[in-house]
Design a protein around this motif. Sequence first.
Motif, PDB file in Angstrom:
ATOM      1  N   GLU A   1      75.377 -76.090 -36.807  1.00 24.15           N
ATOM      2  CA  GLU A   1      75.967 -74.793 -37.125  1.00 24.15           C
ATOM      3  C   GLU A   1      76.449 -74.748 -38.572  1.00 24.15           C
ATOM      4  O   GLU A   1      76.334 -73.718 -39.235  1.00 24.15           O
ATOM      5  N   GLY A   2      76.968 -75.869 -39.065  1.00 22.53           N
ATOM      6  CA  GLY A   2      77.410 -75.940 -40.458  1.00 22.53           C
ATOM      7  C   GLY A   2      76.269 -75.707 -41.425  1.00 22.53           C
ATOM      8  O   GLY A   2      76.438 -75.043 -42.456  1.00 22.53           O
ATOM      9  N   THR A   3      75.094 -76.235 -41.089  1.00 23.58           N
ATOM     10  CA  THR A   3      73.918 -76.028 -41.934  1.00 23.58           C
ATOM     11  C   THR A   3      73.521 -74.557 -41.951  1.00 23.58           C
ATOM     12  O   THR A   3      73.165 -74.007 -43.001  1.00 23.58           O
ATOM     13  N   VAL A   4      73.616 -73.905 -40.797  1.00 22.64           N
ATOM     14  CA  VAL A   4      73.304 -72.475 -40.732  1.00 22.64           C
ATOM     15  C   VAL A   4      74.270 -71.697 -41.610  1.00 22.64           C
ATOM     16  O   VAL A   4      73.865 -70.843 -42.412  1.00 22.64           O
ATOM     17  N   LYS A   5      75.570 -71.983 -41.470  1.00 23.85           N
ATOM     18  CA  LYS A   5      76.571 -71.257 -42.252  1.00 23.85           C
ATOM     19  C   LYS A   5      76.342 -71.429 -43.744  1.00 23.85           C
ATOM     20  O   LYS A   5      76.396 -70.451 -44.499  1.00 23.85           O
ATOM     21  N   SER A   6      76.100 -72.651 -44.189  1.00 17.97           N
ATOM     22  CA  SER A   6      75.903 -72.872 -45.625  1.00 17.97           C
ATOM     23  C   SER A   6      74.589 -72.272 -46.098  1.00 17.97           C
ATOM     24  O   SER A   6      74.514 -71.705 -47.190  1.00 17.97           O
ATOM     25  N   SER A   7      73.543 -72.359 -45.281  1.00 16.52           N
ATOM     26  CA  SER A   7      72.248 -71.777 -45.671  1.00 16.52           C
ATOM     27  C   SER A   7      72.343 -70.264 -45.793  1.00 16.52           C
ATOM     28  O   SER A   7      71.831 -69.667 -46.750  1.00 16.52           O
ATOM     29  N   VAL A   8      73.014 -69.640 -44.838  1.00 19.73           N
ATOM     30  CA  VAL A   8      73.172 -68.184 -44.866  1.00 19.73           C
ATOM     31  C   VAL A   8      74.019 -67.779 -46.067  1.00 19.73           C
ATOM     32  O   VAL A   8      73.680 -66.827 -46.787  1.00 19.73           O
ATOM     33  N   SER A   9      75.094 -68.502 -46.306  1.00 18.86           N
ATOM     34  CA  SER A   9      75.957 -68.176 -47.437  1.00 18.86           C
ATOM     35  C   SER A   9      75.198 -68.284 -48.759  1.00 18.86           C
ATOM     36  O   SER A   9      75.253 -67.377 -49.594  1.00 18.86           O
ATOM     37  N   ARG A  10      74.482 -69.376 -48.954  1.00 14.67           N
ATOM     38  CA  ARG A  10      73.690 -69.541 -50.182  1.00 14.67           C
ATOM     39  C   ARG A  10      72.601 -68.485 -50.275  1.00 14.67           C
ATOM     40  O   ARG A  10      72.351 -67.922 -51.344  1.00 14.67           O
ATOM     41  N   GLY A  11      71.966 -68.192 -49.147  1.00 16.87           N
ATOM     42  CA  GLY A  11      70.902 -67.194 -49.134  1.00 16.87           C
ATOM     43  C   GLY A  11      71.396 -65.812 -49.526  1.00 16.87           C
ATOM     44  O   GLY A  11      70.775 -65.118 -50.333  1.00 16.87           O
ATOM     45  N   LEU A  12      72.541 -65.412 -48.976  1.00 17.31           N
ATOM     46  CA  LEU A  12      73.084 -64.093 -49.300  1.00 17.31           C
ATOM     47  C   LEU A  12      73.521 -64.018 -50.759  1.00 17.31           C
ATOM     48  O   LEU A  12      73.308 -62.996 -51.426  1.00 17.31           O
ATOM     49  N   THR A  13      74.096 -65.105 -51.259  1.00 16.05           N
ATOM     50  CA  THR A  13      74.500 -65.135 -52.664  1.00 16.05           C
ATOM     51  C   THR A  13      73.273 -65.019 -53.567  1.00 16.05           C
ATOM     52  O   THR A  13      73.275 -64.263 -54.540  1.00 16.05           O
ATOM     53  N   THR A  14      72.234 -65.754 -53.223  1.00 14.51           N
ATOM     54  CA  THR A  14      70.991 -65.700 -54.010  1.00 14.51           C
ATOM     55  C   THR A  14      70.374 -64.307 -53.945  1.00 14.51           C
ATOM     56  O   THR A  14      69.948 -63.758 -54.973  1.00 14.51           O
ATOM     57  N   MET A  15      70.347 -63.728 -52.768  1.00 11.29           N
ATOM     58  CA  MET A  15      69.776 -62.387 -52.623  1.00 11.29           C
ATOM     59  C   MET A  15      70.565 -61.367 -53.434  1.00 11.29           C
ATOM     60  O   MET A  15      69.979 -60.506 -54.096  1.00 11.29           O
ATOM     61  N   ARG A  16      71.888 -61.481 -53.394  1.00  9.89           N
ATOM     62  CA  ARG A  16      72.737 -60.552 -54.157  1.00  9.89           C
ATOM     63  C   ARG A  16      72.421 -60.669 -55.649  1.00  9.89           C
ATOM     64  O   ARG A  16      72.266 -59.663 -56.339  1.00  9.89           O
ATOM     65  N   THR A  17      72.293 -61.892 -56.117  1.00  8.80           N
ATOM     66  CA  THR A  17      71.973 -62.111 -57.542  1.00  8.80           C
ATOM     67  C   THR A  17      70.611 -61.533 -57.875  1.00  8.80           C
ATOM     68  O   THR A  17      70.453 -60.862 -58.909  1.00  8.80           O
ATOM     69  N   ILE A  18      69.627 -61.781 -57.041  1.00  8.77           N
ATOM     70  CA  ILE A  18      68.271 -61.276 -57.280  1.00  8.77           C
ATOM     71  C   ILE A  18      68.276 -59.752 -57.319  1.00  8.77           C
ATOM     72  O   ILE A  18      67.678 -59.128 -58.207  1.00  8.77           O
ATOM     73  N   MET A  19      68.978 -59.144 -56.371  1.00  9.29           N
ATOM     74  CA  MET A  19      68.998 -57.684 -56.298  1.00  9.29           C
ATOM     75  C   MET A  19      69.733 -57.079 -57.486  1.00  9.29           C
ATOM     76  O   MET A  19      69.318 -56.031 -58.006  1.00  9.29           O
ATOM     77  N   GLU A  20      70.795 -57.729 -57.953  1.00 10.71           N
ATOM     78  CA  GLU A  20      71.501 -57.243 -59.143  1.00 10.71           C
ATOM     79  C   GLU A  20      70.617 -57.347 -60.376  1.00 10.71           C
ATOM     80  O   GLU A  20      70.602 -56.449 -61.225  1.00 10.71           O
ATOM     81  N   GLU A  21      69.865 -58.437 -60.486  1.00 13.12           N
ATOM     82  CA  GLU A  21      68.963 -58.600 -61.622  1.00 13.12           C
ATOM     83  C   GLU A  21      67.845 -57.567 -61.592  1.00 13.12           C
ATOM     84  O   GLU A  21      67.480 -56.993 -62.614  1.00 13.12           O
ATOM     85  N   ASP A  22      67.304 -57.331 -60.413  1.00 22.26           N
ATOM     86  CA  ASP A  22      66.237 -56.322 -60.275  1.00 22.26           C
ATOM     87  C   ASP A  22      66.740 -54.921 -60.582  1.00 22.26           C
ATOM     88  O   ASP A  22      65.996 -54.072 -61.073  1.00 22.26           O
ATOM     89  N   GLU A  23      68.010 -54.678 -60.302  1.00 23.15           N
ATOM     90  CA  GLU A  23      68.596 -53.361 -60.547  1.00 23.15           C
ATOM     91  C   GLU A  23      68.711 -53.072 -62.033  1.00 23.15           C
ATOM     92  O   GLU A  23      68.637 -51.935 -62.461  1.00 23.15           O
ATOM     93  N   ARG A  24      68.926 -54.106 -62.784  1.00 27.25           N
ATOM     94  CA  ARG A  24      69.048 -53.929 -64.250  1.00 27.25           C
ATOM     95  C   ARG A  24      67.705 -53.682 -64.803  1.00 27.25           C
ATOM     96  O   ARG A  24      67.149 -53.021 -65.374  1.00 27.25           O
TER      97      ARG A  24
END
Length: 162
Positions: free
Chosen positions: A139-162
């Motif tokens: 479960e810890g691996t899921v939590k960390s993977s999801v957290s990193r994934g969402l952070t990465t997605m947020r960064t990607i989407m912010e970059e694409d928005e610019r």
Amino acid sequence: MTTTSLEQAFAAHHAGAVRLAYLLCGDREQAEDVVAGVWLKMHRRLERGPVDDVGAYVRRAVVNEVNSWFRKLGVRRREAAVRKGDDRGTYGHDDRIADADAVLRALDRLPARTRAAVVLRYYEDLSVADTAAALGVSEGTVKSSVSRGLTTMRTIMEEDER
């Protein structure tokens, strides 16, 4: 309580109560309504026994009623603004499609295991435990993977928005 005592209180304090209500709310009709409500409460209160200072009681009741009216007015205005369609909270079809495309592009750029964790957790709406079981990880691996994934997605989407 006698009818006479209520009539006497009314005669002595009604005009002043209406004047006070009007000065507090700025609306003659509303002031009359407020004072009518106050006299109803005064009648109920006098049934339980005498009031030491009728004038003070009426003034306090008027202030409380006007304050209550303003609170209710604020709620009604907020609700009316939402119902009226002042464009807050509206989200057009084109916007939804654009957002869905942005999310899919960001998902495509995630590592496979991270993408699987995010998709299972949020698209499939699985619990952390069910996602962990599906992926064969803790479960810890899921939590960390999801957290990193969402952070990465947020960064990607912010970059694409610019």
